[in-house]
Scaffold this active site. Structure first.
Site, mmCIF file in Angstrom:
data_model
loop_
_atom_site.group_PDB
_atom_site.id
_atom_site.type_symbol
_atom_site.label_atom_id
_atom_site.label_comp_id
_atom_site.label_asym_id
_atom_site.label_seq_id
_atom_site.Cartn_x
_atom_site.Cartn_y
_atom_site.Cartn_z
ATOM 1 N N CYS A 133 -25.604 -3.111 -3.409
ATOM 2 C CA CYS A 133 -25.288 -4.177 -4.371
ATOM 3 C C CYS A 133 -26.022 -5.467 -4.029
ATOM 4 O O CYS A 133 -26.715 -6.036 -4.860
ATOM 5 C CB CYS A 133 -23.795 -4.429 -4.442
ATOM 6 S SG CYS A 133 -22.897 -3.069 -5.211
ATOM 7 N N HIS A 134 -25.860 -5.955 -2.774
ATOM 8 C CA HIS A 134 -26.474 -7.238 -2.440
ATOM 9 C C HIS A 134 -27.186 -7.200 -1.099
ATOM 10 O O HIS A 134 -27.368 -8.226 -0.458
ATOM 11 C CB HIS A 134 -25.428 -8.353 -2.470
ATOM 12 C CG HIS A 134 -24.695 -8.411 -3.767
ATOM 13 N ND1 HIS A 134 -23.489 -7.778 -3.945
ATOM 14 C CD2 HIS A 134 -25.017 -8.973 -4.950
ATOM 15 C CE1 HIS A 134 -23.104 -7.966 -5.195
ATOM 16 N NE2 HIS A 134 -23.993 -8.678 -5.831
ATOM 17 N N GLY A 135 -27.511 -5.965 -0.617
ATOM 18 C CA GLY A 135 -28.355 -5.846 0.561
ATOM 19 C C GLY A 135 -27.728 -6.200 1.886
ATOM 20 O O GLY A 135 -28.315 -6.958 2.666
#
Lengths: 169, 259, 420
Positions: A133-135
């Protein structure tokens, strides 16, 4: 006398309002509490998992309280990698020994502590998990190493009922 | 106050009216003292525990109780078995679970969160095993019968030889409290059919009372909480009503009118 | 006191009020001049507002747990009763709340009948009220279907089958209502949708009902027009607020008694048996508040005419402002009407009683007589009475009888108090 009368009157109104307010508040609570987990949900708080068929280096995912729980049978290299990390390097310092009492088995809630996505297995810069999703990158102990997530993945309460069975919750 | 009286009159008319609805099929049921009736009514714990024993040893071979879970047995306001005892009860039942990793169903000992194990897989199976008659689920049975606990209590003791002129088919029995007097269930209780752990004499009357108490609880598990909260709520409302009454008198005291 | 010259004191209040005059509305509601001689029968408007809000709030919370599916509805209700935190409380308030709602609405309607509140210039208020009442019946009926017990199922079957009485298209309409060839899952889900929708329609109509009330102002036990504001009126707040509050609390005590001590007495035991399309219960009885109309339905031996009679019994009320030809509002000054009024009350109660009884023998005969009288009252007695009746002299202001007034009025009041 003329001073006292309005006072007594005021007291009556204040008492009435106060008693009324208490009742109103008491009525609100059931309407709020009905949204909390109900008795049948609470009763499902624990789950037992048979791990006899998990091979070293493999992870199984089981559902507990509606969330995925990763159960990983770690290889010797992974354990060593996890234990050799210095505390200063960690965003959320936790010893691997505390996270995995039995070093071979890592049990944790497979939910990224950033915004609740499920991280991918065997991905990322630290050979652990990677949240798409956001690393966020997690290591072989499920600790956050890089990315926006603030904490390590949560280790739930669990115990070995016997050599092959883990009871989560 | 006259107005209030009138209101109560109208209300009582309506409650009478609904009571009359049931009266159409009412017979004189056997009476006994139920500990759970009245403003402060509570269940008799020992009776609930004995009632559970009667249910499992006698009724449960045909009647399901599908809305109850084993955890309920240790919950407050119920039979209040200890959690360990409830766990042991649950574990004594084989529960079908699955599918497992191989896609197959398997059995395991019951857990607290499991629902009561049913004697038959479905209604059709229950009918097939009982000559076409479906033994009703007992979870809410007391609330599903007009006479409530008195009806169940009487029915269990109402088996008699049919009066002359009444002929019964095979597998049909005569019960003076059953609607139409014909029942497909043979008299389930006989003296000493269960052996109570607490030494209570297991007479038919005693077992009927115990199991009916248990059924009342299973239908209304929060009855005790309801009674307790109800008393508090009504006392509170009366206090507030009195306060509001005097406030109203004060507010209206300057107005030439009646309140 | 007048709405138009109200100006909020604070600058912020003025700024806001110039853009959205909510403060003017609030001021209108608190200052609203109300006749000071209103008796307790007038408190049921406030009580009904409470009932509606209670039903909406408990209904919303129940809907968070209820499952509108033929296979799961009954189980989900048991889940609410057993597992959901305070679920039993919320459901019992909702179920008994429906009965309390109808109890209050019947008192409200009969108060209006006694004091002629439906007469000019309040016809619109009255007609809006009748529409609200119809919607209440629809909501209550569909709500009773949702637990999917035996009475739910068979009540739904019987009531929807009423539409099959319509010539030619009847059968088609019933199939359309069901979404199938019998009452089943599609019926349940659409009933749930409508049951959820109707209370908000009622809420909107209640706003209109009150709006229409605030144009001419309240009727009053004397039934004469009053100047407002004047010495005959008091501002709504605090006078009427506290009085309505007192009556509401009395009402809540009765309500609480039902909820906590006899929560199932107004329901039917058969509704705790899960719906079974193969077996009809021995006696199909609607909820008590629908019994008078049920009696009228059964008293007519013809299918279509029975339905027509039942619907007319309700719709006739909408024409009441024109059927009652008397110019005098309050029954206090109409000695004959007052007697017929109480006969009508008895007639409706009798209809309710026989509606709960099997439709045979003496009960059927009584139901027929009572049905005939019900229509006679509205279609013959009321119109004729307006022309024939010798009414008592009506005072010029409500202050007059309160302050003693003429001997004539004192006598009238005395008679009035004897009735109450």
């Amino acid at each position: 006398m003329s001073d006292k009368k309005p006072k007594r009157r005021e007291f009556l109104y204040t008492a009435t309002t106060a008693v009324g307010a208490v009742g109103a508040a008491a009525v609100v609570w059931p309407m709020v509490d009905q949204m909390n987990p109900d008795a049948s949900v609470k009763a499902l708080a624990s789950t037992e998992v048979d791990v006899s068929s998990v091979k070293p280096g493999n992870t199984i995912t089981v559902l507990w309280r509606g969330k995925p729980v990763f159960i990983r049978r770690r290889t010797q290299e992974e354990i060593e990698e996890a234990r050799s990390v210095k505390m200063e390097e960690l965003i959320h310092p936790e010893k691997d020994e505390d996270r995995a009492k039995n070093p071979e088995w890592l049990v944790m809630v497979g939910v990224c502590t950033h915004l609740g996505c499920v991280p991918l297995n065997d991905k990322g810069d630290y050979n652990g998990w990677f949240c798409p999703c956001h690393g966020s990158h997690y290591d072989t102990s499920g600790r956050i190493r890089k990315g926006p997530a603030p904490w390590n993945m949560e280790v739930p309460k669990y115990e070995f009922v016997n050599a092959n069975t883990i009871k989560i919750g | 106050m006259k107005k209030l009286f009138k209101l109560i009159l109208i209300l009582s008319f309506f409650s009478l009216n609904s009571a009359q609805t049931f009266a159409a099929e009412k017979v004189d049921y056997l009476k006994t003292d139920w500990s759970f009736k009245g403003l402060f009514g509570k269940f008799d714990r020992a009776a609930l525990q004995r009632g559970y024993q009667v249910y499992t040893e006698v009724c449960a071979s045909c009647h399901s109780m599908k809305y109850l879970s084993y955890r309920n047995l240790s919950e407050k306001g119920g039979p209040e078995f200890s959690e360990a005892a409830a766990k042991a009860i649950a574990a004594s039942f084989e529960v079908t679970d699955g599918p497992n990793a191989d896609g197959e169903m398997f059995t395991r000992p019951g857990k607290l969160s499991d629902k009561f194990v049913m004697p038959y897989d479905n209604v059709k199976a229950a009918q097939a095993a009982n000559g076409g008659a479906y033994p009703p689920d007992m979870s809410v049975l007391v609330k599903a019968r007009g006479g409530g606990v008195d009806y169940i209590y009487s029915l269990l003791q109402g088996y008699e030889d049919p009066p002359s002129g009444v002929t019964l088919d095979d597998g049909v029995y005569y019960n003076k409290y059953m609607y139409g007097n014909k029942i497909r269930m043979a008299a389930p209780l006989s003296d000493g059919i269960v052996e109570y752990g607490d030494g209570t004499n297991a007479s038919v009357e005693q077992m009927s009372k115990d199991v009916t108490t248990f059924l009342m609880w299973s239908a209304e598990p929060h009855l005790e909480a309801r009674h307790q909260m109800g008393f508090k709520a009504i006392v509170y409302l009366i206090i507030l009503t009195i306060l509001v009454y005097f406030s109203m008198k004060k507010i209206w005291s300057g107005v030439e009118s009646e309140v | 006191m007048s709405d138009h010259d109200y100006k909020p004191k604070s600058k912020v209040g003025q700024w806001f009020n110039d853009r959205l005059p909510l403060l003017t509305l609030a001021n209108h509601l608190t200052d609203y001049p109300t006749p000071k001689n209103l008796n307790y029968w007038w408190t049921f408007g406030g009580i009904l507002t409470f009932c509606l809000i209670t039903q909406i709030i408990t209904g919303l919370t129940l809907a968070m747990h209820y499952i509108a599916h033929a296979d799961m509805a009954f189980e989900s209700v048991e889940h609410i009763m057993r597992d959901v935190n305070y679920g039993w409380l919320i459901r019992y308030i909702h179920a008994n709340g429906a009965s309390m709602f109808f109890l209050a609405v019947y008192i409200h309607i009969f108060r209006s009948l006694f004091y002629g509140s439906y007469k000019s210039p309040r016809e619109i208020i009255w007609i809006l009220g009748i529409i609200i009442y119809l919607l209440m019946m629809a909501a209550a009926f569909m709500g009773y279907v949702l637990p999917w017990g035996q009475m739910s199922f068979w009540g739904a079957t019987v009531i929807t089958n009423l539409f099959s009485a319509i010539p030619l298209v009847g059968e088609g309409i019933v199939t359309w209502l069901w979404g199938g060839y019998s009452v089943d899952n599609p019926t349940l889900t659409r009933f749930f949708t409508l049951h959820y929708l109707i209370p908000f329609l009622i809420l909107g109509l209640v706003v209109l009902h009150i709006w229409a009330l605030h144009v001419p102002g309240n009727n009053n036990p004397v039934g004469i027009d009053i100047k407002k504001p004047s010495k005959d009126t008091v501002p709504f707040h605090p006078y009427i607020v506290i009085k309505d509050g007192f009556a509401l609390l009395m009402f809540m005590i009765v309500f609480a008694f039902f909820v906590f001590y006899t929560p199932n007495i107004l329901g039917h035991a058969d509704n705790y048996i899960e719906a079974n399309p193969m077996v009809t219960p021995a006696h199909i009885v609607p909820e008590w508040y629908l019994l008078p109309f049920y009696a009228i339905l059964r008293s007519v031996p013809d299918k279509l005419l029975g339905v027509v009679a039942m619907l007319s019994a309700i719709l006739i009320l909408a024409a009441l402002p024109w059927l009652d030809t008397s110019k005098i509002r309050s029954a206090v000054f109409r000695p004959l009407y007052k007697q017929f009024y109480w006969i009508l009350v008895a007639d409706v109660l009798i209809l309710g009683y026989v509606g709960a009884m099997p439709a045979e023998g003496l009960y059927l005969l009584i139901a027929r007589v009572a049905t005939a009288y019900y229509f006679l009252h509205f279609l013959v007695i009321l119109p004729v009475l307006g022309f024939k009746e010798r009414t008592l002299p009506v005072p010029l202001s409500i202050t007059e009888p309160i302050l003693g007034g003429s001997p004539n009025l004192a006598a009238a009041r005395h008679r009035e108090s004897k009735i109450k």
